[in-house]
Motif scaffolding. Structure first.
Motif, PDB file in Angstrom:
ATOM      1  N   PRO A 259       0.834  -1.215   0.000  1.00  0.00           N
ATOM      2  CA  PRO A 259       0.000   0.000   0.000  1.00  0.00           C
ATOM      3  C   PRO A 259       0.864   1.258   0.000  1.00  0.00           C
ATOM      4  O   PRO A 259       1.914   1.313   0.653  1.00  0.00           O
ATOM      5  N   CYS A 260       0.431   2.260  -0.736  1.00  0.00           N
ATOM      6  CA  CYS A 260       1.173   3.516  -0.790  1.00  0.00           C
ATOM      7  C   CYS A 260       0.195   4.685  -0.893  1.00  0.00           C
ATOM      8  O   CYS A 260      -1.018   4.498  -0.996  1.00  0.00           O
ATOM      9  N   LEU A 261       0.752   5.867  -0.874  1.00  0.00           N
ATOM     10  CA  LEU A 261      -0.071   7.067  -0.811  1.00  0.00           C
ATOM     11  C   LEU A 261       0.660   8.209  -1.498  1.00  0.00           C
ATOM     12  O   LEU A 261       1.878   8.325  -1.400  1.00  0.00           O
ATOM     13  N   LYS A 262      -0.097   9.059  -2.188  1.00  0.00           N
ATOM     14  CA  LYS A 262       0.506  10.250  -2.767  1.00  0.00           C
ATOM     15  C   LYS A 262       0.963  11.167  -1.639  1.00  0.00           C
ATOM     16  O   LYS A 262       0.301  11.283  -0.611  1.00  0.00           O
ATOM     17  N   ALA A 263       2.093  11.827  -1.843  1.00  0.00           N
ATOM     18  CA  ALA A 263       2.649  12.693  -0.809  1.00  0.00           C
ATOM     19  C   ALA A 263       1.666  13.780  -0.386  1.00  0.00           C
ATOM     20  O   ALA A 263       1.574  14.129   0.795  1.00  0.00           O
ATOM     21  N   ASN A 264       0.887  14.300  -1.332  1.00  0.00           N
ATOM     22  CA  ASN A 264      -0.068  15.372  -1.023  1.00  0.00           C
ATOM     23  C   ASN A 264      -1.230  14.883  -0.170  1.00  0.00           C
ATOM     24  O   ASN A 264      -1.916  15.694   0.454  1.00  0.00           O
ATOM     25  N   ASP A 265      -1.442  13.554  -0.164  1.00  0.00           N
ATOM     26  CA  ASP A 265      -2.567  12.982   0.598  1.00  0.00           C
ATOM     27  C   ASP A 265      -2.124  12.427   1.945  1.00  0.00           C
ATOM     28  O   ASP A 265      -2.905  11.762   2.631  1.00  0.00           O
ATOM     29  N   TYR A 266      -0.882  12.687   2.321  1.00  0.00           N
ATOM     30  CA  TYR A 266      -0.347  12.101   3.554  1.00  0.00           C
ATOM     31  C   TYR A 266      -1.147  12.528   4.776  1.00  0.00           C
ATOM     32  O   TYR A 266      -1.389  13.715   5.004  1.00  0.00           O
ATOM     33  N   ASP A 267      -1.581  11.514   5.568  1.00  0.00           N
ATOM     34  CA  ASP A 267      -2.356  11.790   6.782  1.00  0.00           C
ATOM     35  C   ASP A 267      -1.783  11.068   7.999  1.00  0.00           C
ATOM     36  O   ASP A 267      -2.402  11.035   9.052  1.00  0.00           O
ATOM     37  N   GLY A 268      -0.615  10.460   7.833  1.00  0.00           N
ATOM     38  CA  GLY A 268       0.013   9.752   8.938  1.00  0.00           C
ATOM     39  C   GLY A 268      -0.332   8.277   8.999  1.00  0.00           C
ATOM     40  O   GLY A 268       0.249   7.542   9.803  1.00  0.00           O
ATOM     41  N   SER A 269      -1.250   7.825   8.169  1.00  0.00           N
ATOM     42  CA  SER A 269      -1.678   6.422   8.222  1.00  0.00           C
ATOM     43  C   SER A 269      -0.773   5.493   7.414  1.00  0.00           C
ATOM     44  O   SER A 269      -0.727   4.296   7.661  1.00  0.00           O
ATOM     45  N   CYS A 270      -0.067   6.037   6.440  1.00  0.00           N
ATOM     46  CA  CYS A 270       0.802   5.219   5.582  1.00  0.00           C
ATOM     47  C   CYS A 270       2.054   6.022   5.249  1.00  0.00           C
ATOM     48  O   CYS A 270       1.976   7.121   4.687  1.00  0.00           O
ATOM     49  N   ASP A 271       3.229   5.465   5.586  1.00  0.00           N
ATOM     50  CA  ASP A 271       4.497   6.162   5.339  1.00  0.00           C
ATOM     51  C   ASP A 271       5.108   5.812   3.988  1.00  0.00           C
ATOM     52  O   ASP A 271       6.129   6.393   3.605  1.00  0.00           O
ATOM     53  N   ASN A 272       4.503   4.884   3.270  1.00  0.00           N
ATOM     54  CA  ASN A 272       5.031   4.494   1.956  1.00  0.00           C
ATOM     55  C   ASN A 272       4.515   5.471   0.895  1.00  0.00           C
ATOM     56  O   ASN A 272       3.721   5.120   0.024  1.00  0.00           O
ATOM     57  N   ILE A 273       4.981   6.713   0.998  1.00  0.00           N
ATOM     58  CA  ILE A 273       4.471   7.765   0.129  1.00  0.00           C
ATOM     59  C   ILE A 273       5.272   7.843  -1.167  1.00  0.00           C
ATOM     60  O   ILE A 273       6.421   7.409  -1.242  1.00  0.00           O
TER      61      ILE A 273
END
Length: 243
Positions: free
Chosen positions: A126-140
């Motif tokens: 699982p990953c996340l766009k840097a702009n959507d970072y909310d602390g739930s996933c560090d694999n940005i």
């Protein structure tokens, strides 16, 4: 940009494995960063103060370009790496690349746009766009060698993420301490019967007769004159004198 795929941002030496990236998208030789951290007082860290520990960098997992048969042949060539999804996208400077902060896989920005950004396109983490970072996933998802105009925005976002991670870790530690405290309050001493009487705390009058003292050491459930101290000695293999 293509020339920056060739050299370490800190030392300007040719990039060689293992290669790492900071959250601003710069590329470094890992040994250079380790030396920077070990000899911080001796190094010029003005442009690298955002790297305080090894967790501030990510070891990158590049995909070798099959155009070259050996790593030595590819080394020093701008096209030595390519996207694992869109293999015709190479690091020749014509395509933008990104990397994932936790797993370290490097893919082209175009592949992310085509295939989606919910999971790593290589390992499915699982990953996340840097702009959507909310602390739930560090694999940005972070850019590699972004344009200079975007660096201030990236730096501000990086600081915000670090603050969020710090607050999250503090909360986790506080919750762990609460759990430990709660468990310690409900803990019981193992091996001590609930009806155990500590005779040392019993208040016996100074004028008590010998029979009163004997009653403290007698087992009322057994019809014997044998006292607790004697039985304890017998069970332990030693002798004793009945009271």
């Amino acid at each position: 940009i293509n020339a920056e795929y060739m050299g370490c941002k800190k030392s300007s030496e040719p990039l060689k494995s293992p290669i790492v990236a900071c959250e601003l998208g710069y590329l470094y030789n890992k040994e250079t960063i380790i030396d920077l951290l070990l000899h911080r007082e001796e190094n010029d860290i003005k442009d690298f103060d955002h790297i305080q520990k090894l967790s501030d960098i990510t070891e990158l997992k590049f995909t070798s370009n099959n155009k070259y048969e050996t790593e030595m042949e590819a080394m020093g060539n701008l096209e030595q790496w390519c996207c694992p999804v869109l293999s015709d996208h190479t690091t020749d400077g014509h395509h933008k690349f990104v990397y994932l902060k936790e797993c370290g896989h490097v893919v082209s920005e175009a592949a992310i746009k085509q295939m989606g950004s919910k999971n790593c396109l290589v390992c499915n983490r699982p990953c996340l766009k840097a702009n959507d970072y909310d602390g739930s996933c560090d694999n940005i998802i972070l850019p590699i060698l972004p344009e200079e105009d975007n660096l201030e925005v990236l730096r501000e976002a990086m600081v915000n993420r670090k603050n969020m991670r710090r607050d999250r870790n503090k909360k986790r530690k506080a919750d762990d301490m609460k759990g430990i405290t709660k468990k310690s309050k409900t803990a019981t001493i193992v091996g001590v019967p609930k009806n155990f009487i500590d005779v040392s705390r019993e208040k016996v009058p100074i004028t008590a007769t010998p029979d009163v003292w004997k009653s403290l050491f007698k087992d009322p459930s057994r019809k014997t004159k044998e006292g607790f101290l004697v039985r304890a000695g017998m069970q332990g293999g030693g002798g004793g004198t009945n009271i």
